[in-house]
Design an enzyme around this catalytic site. Structure first.
Site, short mmCIF file in Angstrom:
data_model
loop_
_atom_site.label_atom_id
_atom_site.label_comp_id
_atom_site.label_asym_id
_atom_site.label_seq_id
_atom_site.Cartn_x
_atom_site.Cartn_y
_atom_site.Cartn_z
CB CYS A 1 50.87 58.99 67.01
SG CYS A 1 50.54 60.74 66.91
CG HIS B 1 53.56 58.19 64.12
ND1 HIS B 1 52.55 58.51 63.24
CD2 HIS B 1 53.68 59.26 64.96
CE1 HIS B 1 52.08 59.71 63.55
NE2 HIS B 1 52.75 60.18 64.58
CG ASN C 1 51.74 63.30 62.60
OD1 ASN C 1 50.93 62.38 62.56
ND2 ASN C 1 52.42 63.59 63.69
#
Ligand code: UT7
Length: 350
Positions: free
Chosen positions: A114, A277, A307
């Protein structure tokens, strides 16, 4: 010494939308649970056998290159961040390079999940500052849907992730006070297995205790990278200790954002836009509250894409720019937290 700036940014997401209701056909989950706990309504899934992490990255890169006013031939270095590469090796950087006709230039693949885009931006920033490169193509791309567990067993992980790609061209700027002002990178491997895709791999059970891992008949060499036992026991999927990740994330996000602001003499009030993020809407809301930021100061698009790991920041940043929510002169903070654990931030004067 020049600063580096994002001269062009683009993103690509597959056309196929997969709603929470679609996932209910495969696992015991429901729209209410997913929306309430994560904020996600739908995500995009790549077209099997046609799209890959590299192909999505190429689409995003073409847009970034065009918007920077250059051609693929002008790119002098590639940084590719992904946790879902087309091949175990070589990395996606060389595939993208080959398909875009940029043979000969360096291609660096990074594995910071991430936080990949921020790690990549920090690396690009150093190369630009040193004068080594002038047009770096930085990519974050993921094909998550290829490796998820679509049974109830994997529901806590599977409902969160989506596919997509974002790309940026990083160039030097001589404009005083513009561009990337600071970057901050962190990691703590104590938590490496808390959010991980462990098998197949060459660990041989070393970090987990061999018992029960069924590395097959004793052989002198080999026979442990991918075993039938792993396949039969659903050991070839990502695993996540969701609550542990959540707890760490809501501490580290504010910390690393403040670190970037403090390093440049700014406060949260100076911030025009935070692009976190897109891990979970609840995490972003928690961070927003903790830093006392207004709704206008935080950008979220997780409801549409889920995500997308290394792709989530460039996709969100690109959308924010396209929607006029990030404008020339704005102070923009990028921040990420994820597997490793890794976390980081970048502060940009747009
Ligand atoms: O980029 C970084 C990537 N990861 C993250 O940012 C993840 C951070 N963590 C999270 O976002 C949250 O922990 C989750 C959304 C993954 C899970 O939410 P939670 O509130 O922490 O739930 P939980 O894991 O504590 O599970 C609560 C319950 C459990 O049932 P029981 O044991 O209470 O009966 C789970 O089995 O929810 C159940 N559950 C689900 N139910 C319906 C877990 N996943 C699902 C699901 N649908 N998809």
């Amino acid at each position: 010494m020049p600063n580096s700036k994002i001269a062009g940014i683009g993103f690509y997401v597959p056309e196929r939308k997969v709603s929470n209701f679609d996932l209910m056909e495969y696992m015991d989950t429901n729209d209410e649970w997913i929306q309430e706990r994560t904020g996600i309504k739908e995500r995009r899934y790549a077209v099997k056998h046609e799209e890959t992490t590299a192909t999505m990255a190429i689409e995003a890169s073409k847009i970034a290159i065009e918007r920077a006013g250059i051609t693929a031939k002008d790119v002098d270095f590639i940084i590719f961040a992904t946790l879902s590469p087309d091949y175990f090796f070589p990395g996606c950087g060389v595939l993208l390079q080959r398909e875009m006709g940029m043979q000969g230039i360096g291609a660096l693949d990074i594995r910071n999940q991430c936080s990949g885009f921020i790690y990549g931006l920090s690396i690009a920033d150093q190369f630009i500052k040193s004068g080594m490169y002038k047009n770096i193509l930085l990519v974050g791309a993921e094909y998550q849907s290829a490796g998820l567990d679509y049974t109830t067993r994997g529901r806590n992980v599977t409902v969160i992730f989506g596919d997509g790609a974002g790309a940026a061209i990083i160039q030097p700027t001589e404009e005083e006070g513009k561009g990337v002002l600071t970057t901050h990178l962190h990691a703590d491997g104590t938590y490496a297995e808390q959010l991980a895709y462990i098998n197949p791999g060459c660990h041989g059970g070393k970090w987990l205790g061999k018992k029960g891992f069924g590395y097959g008949p004793e052989e002198k060499f080999g026979g442990m990278f991918l075993t039938q036992h792993m396949m039969d026991n659903a050991m070839t999927y990502p695993n996540m200790n969701g609550p542990a990740v959540f707890k760490f994330a809501v501490t580290k996000f504010p910390e690393v954002i403040k670190e970037a602001l403090n390093a440049t003499g700014h406060t949260t009030e100076d911030l025009d836009m935070l692009i976190p993020h897109q891990a979970n809407l609840r995490i972003s809301q928690f961070v927003q509250k903790r830093l006392r930021l207004s709704d206008d100061q935080v950008y979220n698009n997780i409801h549409k894409y889920g995500n997308t790991t290394a792709a989530s920041i460039p996709i969100a940043l690109c959308e924010a720019v396209e929607e006029g929510k990030v404008k020339e002169g704005d102070l923009v903070c990028l921040a990420a937290f994820g597997s490793g654990f890794t976390w980081g931030s970048a502060l940009i004067r747009w």
